[in-house]
Structures are given as structure tokens and as C-alpha cells.
Design a protein around this motif. Structure first.
Motif, PDB file in Angstrom:
ATOM      1  N   LEU A 170       0.808  -1.218   0.000  1.00  0.00           N
ATOM      2  CA  LEU A 170       0.000   0.000   0.000  1.00  0.00           C
ATOM      3  C   LEU A 170       0.841   1.268   0.000  1.00  0.00           C
ATOM      4  O   LEU A 170       0.427   2.295  -0.515  1.00  0.00           O
ATOM      5  N   LYS A 171       2.029   1.208   0.558  1.00  0.00           N
ATOM      6  CA  LYS A 171       2.953   2.346   0.528  1.00  0.00           C
ATOM      7  C   LYS A 171       3.662   2.453  -0.820  1.00  0.00           C
ATOM      8  O   LYS A 171       4.375   3.407  -1.073  1.00  0.00           O
ATOM      9  N   LYS A 217       2.090   5.891   6.188  1.00  0.00           N
ATOM     10  CA  LYS A 217       1.992   4.961   7.318  1.00  0.00           C
ATOM     11  C   LYS A 217       0.567   4.413   7.356  1.00  0.00           C
ATOM     12  O   LYS A 217      -0.278   4.901   8.104  1.00  0.00           O
ATOM     13  N   PRO A 218       0.292   3.376   6.565  1.00  0.00           N
ATOM     14  CA  PRO A 218      -1.081   2.862   6.482  1.00  0.00           C
ATOM     15  C   PRO A 218      -1.613   2.395   7.837  1.00  0.00           C
ATOM     16  O   PRO A 218      -0.935   1.681   8.573  1.00  0.00           O
ATOM     17  N   TYR A 240      -8.133  -2.548  -1.409  1.00  0.00           N
ATOM     18  CA  TYR A 240      -8.067  -1.486  -0.408  1.00  0.00           C
ATOM     19  C   TYR A 240      -8.486  -0.135  -0.971  1.00  0.00           C
ATOM     20  O   TYR A 240      -8.101   0.229  -2.091  1.00  0.00           O
ATOM     21  N   LEU A 241      -9.204   0.622  -0.152  1.00  0.00           N
ATOM     22  CA  LEU A 241      -9.436   2.042  -0.398  1.00  0.00           C
ATOM     23  C   LEU A 241      -8.402   2.815   0.410  1.00  0.00           C
ATOM     24  O   LEU A 241      -8.208   2.550   1.606  1.00  0.00           O
ATOM     25  N   LEU A 242      -7.739   3.779  -0.227  1.00  0.00           N
ATOM     26  CA  LEU A 242      -6.662   4.541   0.408  1.00  0.00           C
ATOM     27  C   LEU A 242      -7.119   5.978   0.613  1.00  0.00           C
ATOM     28  O   LEU A 242      -7.497   6.662  -0.343  1.00  0.00           O
ATOM     29  N   PHE A 243      -7.059   6.434   1.868  1.00  0.00           N
ATOM     30  CA  PHE A 243      -7.555   7.770   2.192  1.00  0.00           C
ATOM     31  C   PHE A 243      -6.410   8.727   2.523  1.00  0.00           C
ATOM     32  O   PHE A 243      -5.296   8.316   2.858  1.00  0.00           O
ATOM     33  N   VAL A 248      -6.577   3.091   5.614  1.00  0.00           N
ATOM     34  CA  VAL A 248      -6.827   2.178   4.499  1.00  0.00           C
ATOM     35  C   VAL A 248      -7.959   1.237   4.902  1.00  0.00           C
ATOM     36  O   VAL A 248      -8.053   0.828   6.061  1.00  0.00           O
ATOM     37  N   PHE A 249      -8.822   0.926   3.952  1.00  0.00           N
ATOM     38  CA  PHE A 249      -9.987   0.079   4.227  1.00  0.00           C
ATOM     39  C   PHE A 249      -9.985  -1.110   3.300  1.00  0.00           C
ATOM     40  O   PHE A 249     -10.052  -0.978   2.084  1.00  0.00           O
TER      41      PHE A 249
END
Length: 264
Positions: A170-171, A217-218, A240-243, A248-249
Motif C-alpha cells: 500500500l505504501k 503509514k497505512p 483497499y481504499l486509500l484515504f 486504508v480500508f
């Protein structure tokens, strides 16, 4: 605009970039259109994906009772080497097990956080790679059943990981790899039973995710602890949804949750 319904994993369509969709009983949402918009997620309750009852989810979107009963959650789903349909042996439902296990399967290498080996049905390429957040992938063997794919994966994971570091993925803390070279290097470790199915001349596939900025930093959103969340969507990768605030969701990890999503 409000959307309400039972969460299941996002449906995808490969493209530049990949298109993501949340599908509910009476509506669907193209998640790409929410980028840079303020999104609210309200957790309402749980609903088992199998029995449909409002029961706490145990694993994979199923309640405790269903998880230990239905074939969709049997051990061979996670551990394909335990497949037995090719022997005519039933675990929970032989008709279902034959339908899923006795079809072409692929053993592949995917680079999400680092190079990993995995198994999926032929029909799930490239969906499986998208769901794992892999920016590049390549097939190693295509075999006629799940068992052969499973024993091949077991053999190869002695030399390459079978896990994804979700935070690194994710990063976007990743590097490109020569997956053709990896495939060729691992050829010698393919079990004899699957050796004839080795794919010699294919090339790696590259995938493009709709991400504007990656989290530094997720931090994972837990709907039980935080049933109300609001944030600006900055990307979608894997499931994942990234905000914007590093939240993260994991949509797939929350299958079975009934939510209301509001887009401002």
C-alpha cells in the motif's frame, strides 16, 4: 449521494488504470469516480454471505456455523494441495468440489510487495493479481486441476514467499523484478507431476492502479471499533481504499458488513 448494502469484494475491470466497482443488490458504484472526493462509511450491521442472517462474521464473509459447513470455506480453498476431487473423494460437497477443482488452474509469480508464488483458477487471471495489488505478474504452469497447482505451489514456496506484505504494497514500497528470470530459475523445482505444464515463452503482465497518492503509514480501518469514518479517497489498490489521512480500508476483509456510503 448515498449507497447502502452488503459489502462483497470489489469487482474489477483491467484497464489503464484498473476500474473498480462496488456492487450492491439494487445498485453499483464505480469507485474510481470517488477519487479526491469526501467519502463517509457508516457500519450498520453484519449479514452472512451464505445464510443471509444478521450474525457476526467469522471469516471470509461467513458466520461461524456456515464457515465450518459450506464447501466455499473448506480447507482446500486456502490450501489447494488438499484438493481431493480428482480422486472422487468428497470433503463437504463433491459436486461443488469437482466443479471448482477440476478446471484449469495457474501457478503464478506476482510482485505486490516482493515476488510471491500463488495459485488461482485460469478464469481468475488477471482478477487474482489485481486483488493482491500486484503491479506485475507472470504464469509459471497451467495445470488441469487444483491439486496439481497446489503441490506445485508448495514445492516453490520453499524458494520464494507465498505472502504479501500489505503495508509495503500500500505504501508502494516495491521494486520491479525480472519475473521471466524468476520463472526460469524456479523451473527446476516444479514437481514431476506438473513439469509438462511449464509455460516456457510467456511474458510478464503489468497492471496500473488508480492511485493519486500512497499512504506513508497505512492504518487499517476497523468498522467495529470505528463504525463511522469520513475521509478523502486518494487511491484504490488491491482490495483497499486509500484515504488522505493514511487510513486504508480492506473491502474484501470486511465482506459481510452492511454499510452506508455517502459521497460528498
Amino acid at each position: 449521494m448515498n449507497y447502502e448494502g452488503l459489502l462483497t469484494k470489489m469487482q474489477t475491470e483491467n484497464g489503464s488504470p484498473i476500474q473498480y466497482y462496488l456492487v450492491f443488490d439494487n445498485d453499483f458504484l464505480n469507485v474510481n469516480q470517488l477519487l479526491n472526493k469526501l467519502v463517509t462509511i457508516n457500519f450498520l450491521n453484519y449479514q452472512c454471505l451464505n445464510c443471509g442472517l444478521q450474525k457476526k462474521i467469522y471469516r471470509q464473509g461467513f458466520c461461524y456455523d456456515c464457515f465450518f459447513k459450506i464447501p466455499q470455506a473448506a480447507d482446500w480453498i486456502i490450501s489447494p494441495e488438499k484438493s481431493k476431487a480428482h480422486l472422487g473423494i468428497e470433503e463437504r460437497d463433491l459436486a461443488y468440489e469437482e466443479k471448482v477443482q477440476l478446471q484449469p488452474h495457474v501457478v503464478y509469480l506476482a510482485n505486490s510487495s516482493s515476488v510471491k508464488v500463488g495459485v488461482t483458477r485460469r478464469s481468475q487471471i488477471p482478477t487474482r493479481w489485481i486483488d493482491q495489488g500486484a503491479h506485475e505478474a507472470i504464469e509459471i504452469v497451467e495445470v488441469p486441476n487444483r491439486y496439481l497447482a497446489g503441490i506445485t505451489e508448495v514445492a516453490l514456496k520453499s524458494f520464494v514467499s507465498d505472502k504479501t506484505n500489505w503495508r509495503a504494497m500500500l505504501k508502494n514500497d516495491i521494486k520491479d523484478e525480472d519475473l521471466v528470470a524468476w520463472r526460469n530459475k524456479l523451473k527446476q523445482y516444479i514437481p514431476v507431476e506438473a513439469a509438462e505444464y511449464y509455460l516456457e515463452n510467456n511474458t510478464e503482465i503489468n497492471l496500473e492502479f488508480p492511485v493519486l497518492t500512497y499512504p506513508e503509514k497505512p492504518k487499517s480501518l476497523n468498522l467495529e471499533k470505528n463504525p463511522f469514518f469520513e475521509g478523502t479517497l486518494k487511491g484504490i489498490k488491491g482490495q483497499y481504499l486509500l484515504f488522505e489521512d493514511n487510513t486504508v480500508f480492506n473491502v474484501r476483509g470486511n465482506e459481510g458488513a452492511v454499510v452506508r456510503i455517502t459521497v460528498n
